[in-house]
Design a protein around this motif. Sequence first.
Motif, mmCIF file in Angstrom:
data_model
loop_
_atom_site.group_PDB
_atom_site.id
_atom_site.type_symbol
_atom_site.label_atom_id
_atom_site.label_comp_id
_atom_site.label_asym_id
_atom_site.label_seq_id
_atom_site.Cartn_x
_atom_site.Cartn_y
_atom_site.Cartn_z
ATOM 1 N N TYR A 112 -7.494 6.581 7.412
ATOM 2 C CA TYR A 112 -6.612 7.741 7.367
ATOM 3 C C TYR A 112 -7.286 8.952 8.008
ATOM 4 C CZ TYR A 112 -4.312 11.806 5.169
ATOM 5 O OH TYR A 112 -3.711 13.019 4.917
ATOM 6 N N PHE A 146 -4.277 6.863 -2.959
ATOM 7 C CA PHE A 146 -4.052 5.607 -2.268
ATOM 8 C C PHE A 146 -3.825 4.536 -3.317
ATOM 9 C CE2 PHE A 146 -5.294 6.805 2.032
ATOM 10 C CZ PHE A 146 -5.998 7.967 1.797
ATOM 11 N N LEU A 184 -4.871 -0.867 9.883
ATOM 12 C CA LEU A 184 -4.662 -1.301 8.506
ATOM 13 C C LEU A 184 -4.437 -2.805 8.460
ATOM 14 C CD1 LEU A 184 -2.344 0.954 6.366
ATOM 15 C CD2 LEU A 184 -4.645 0.209 5.908
ATOM 16 N N LEU A 238 0.857 -1.188 0.000
ATOM 17 C CA LEU A 238 0.000 0.000 0.000
ATOM 18 C C LEU A 238 0.889 1.232 0.000
ATOM 19 C CD1 LEU A 238 -2.893 1.350 0.613
ATOM 20 C CD2 LEU A 238 -2.099 1.414 2.942
ATOM 21 N N LYS A 261 -11.789 2.192 2.300
ATOM 22 C CA LYS A 261 -11.754 1.985 3.760
ATOM 23 C C LYS A 261 -10.459 2.532 4.334
ATOM 24 C CE LYS A 261 -15.247 -1.208 4.744
ATOM 25 N NZ LYS A 261 -15.195 -2.386 3.835
ATOM 26 N N THR A 262 -9.372 2.384 3.571
ATOM 27 C CA THR A 262 -8.095 2.937 4.026
ATOM 28 C C THR A 262 -8.213 4.449 4.177
ATOM 29 O OG1 THR A 262 -6.969 1.241 2.756
ATOM 30 C CG2 THR A 262 -5.616 3.030 3.575
ATOM 31 N N ILE A 302 -6.601 -5.196 6.121
ATOM 32 C CA ILE A 302 -6.072 -5.865 4.936
ATOM 33 C C ILE A 302 -5.705 -7.303 5.212
ATOM 34 C CG2 ILE A 302 -4.197 -5.809 3.263
ATOM 35 C CD1 ILE A 302 -4.451 -2.867 3.165
#
Lengths: 135, 188
Positions: free
Chosen positions: A103, A80, A128, A6, A98-99, A132
Amino acid sequence: MSCYTLFIINKAGGLIYKRDFSADAPKLSVNDQLRLVSTFHSMHAIAGRLSPVDPASGIDHIETNTFQLFCYQSLTGLKFLITSPAHTSGSLEHLLFKTYQLYSDFVLKNPFYELDMPIHCSQFDTNLDKLILGK
Amino acid sequence: MSQQAKNLQRAGDIAFSKMEKVNSELLSLTYGAMVSQLVKEFEDAAEVSRQLEKMGYSIGQRLIDELLAKANVSACEDFKDTAQTIAKVGFKMFMGINASVANVNEEGTEFSLLLEDNPLNDFVELPEHLADLRYSCIYCGVIRGALEMVNMRVECSFAKDVLAGDDSTEIKVILVDKLEDEFPFKDA
């Protein structure tokens, strides 16, 4: 959910976060990472210009025979990026979204985090991992 | 209300319901403590208003990403859309305030936000020597900071404030210019 890496890129094209989620992710030196990310940033802008359709939004998805790359750009100019193995079915864009939410919570609400600077927030990392890797 | 405004209102209500809630009196007390501390330090109503606006600016720069990430809103087509989004989604989601847009000028570069209520004002009475204090000036900063992160420079001020004796709370927002963060492509 298998992903390699990522990346988070700030408005100016600088790398502010990189995290590997798999042992198979390519190992890059810091300089290489910075260079790759700013190259992507420029490509993204050029792609937007090249498009025959108006308005254009740059690069969403790159598919090659060795990996796939998904990109989500927020309206505030933050990008991202996530790389994943070539056979990944379906889009990982929901993961990126979602990240973005993680954030906005764990990075932006940290009063000691300066905007556009590299991210060093352990809560962001932990969450995270949960998102993930599912742990 | 137009269909667009209705959609935004629904998005705002949904986003509000998903947010974690906190006791509004705690917020009023905390904000009040902050303002009275600023008054002790700066003593001048105009300076305190300026400081509140600056604080709001840094909050706004961060809050915009949360609004974009959590409320289901797409990019705004014009400044009127922006106004509706701030009123129906922004104020609702973060403060539970029902706000509406009014006085949009012809070119679509100015608008006013009418706030139905304001939790920050609960229990507050301004003393005479601070009659010029814009108590909720933090909102002006938040709007300015948030819009700057999406490439709009605005000027934001209180047109009417119930604490100053007016009958309603009204924030005026004026679009100064749109910033382009384009690459320096040299045209051939």
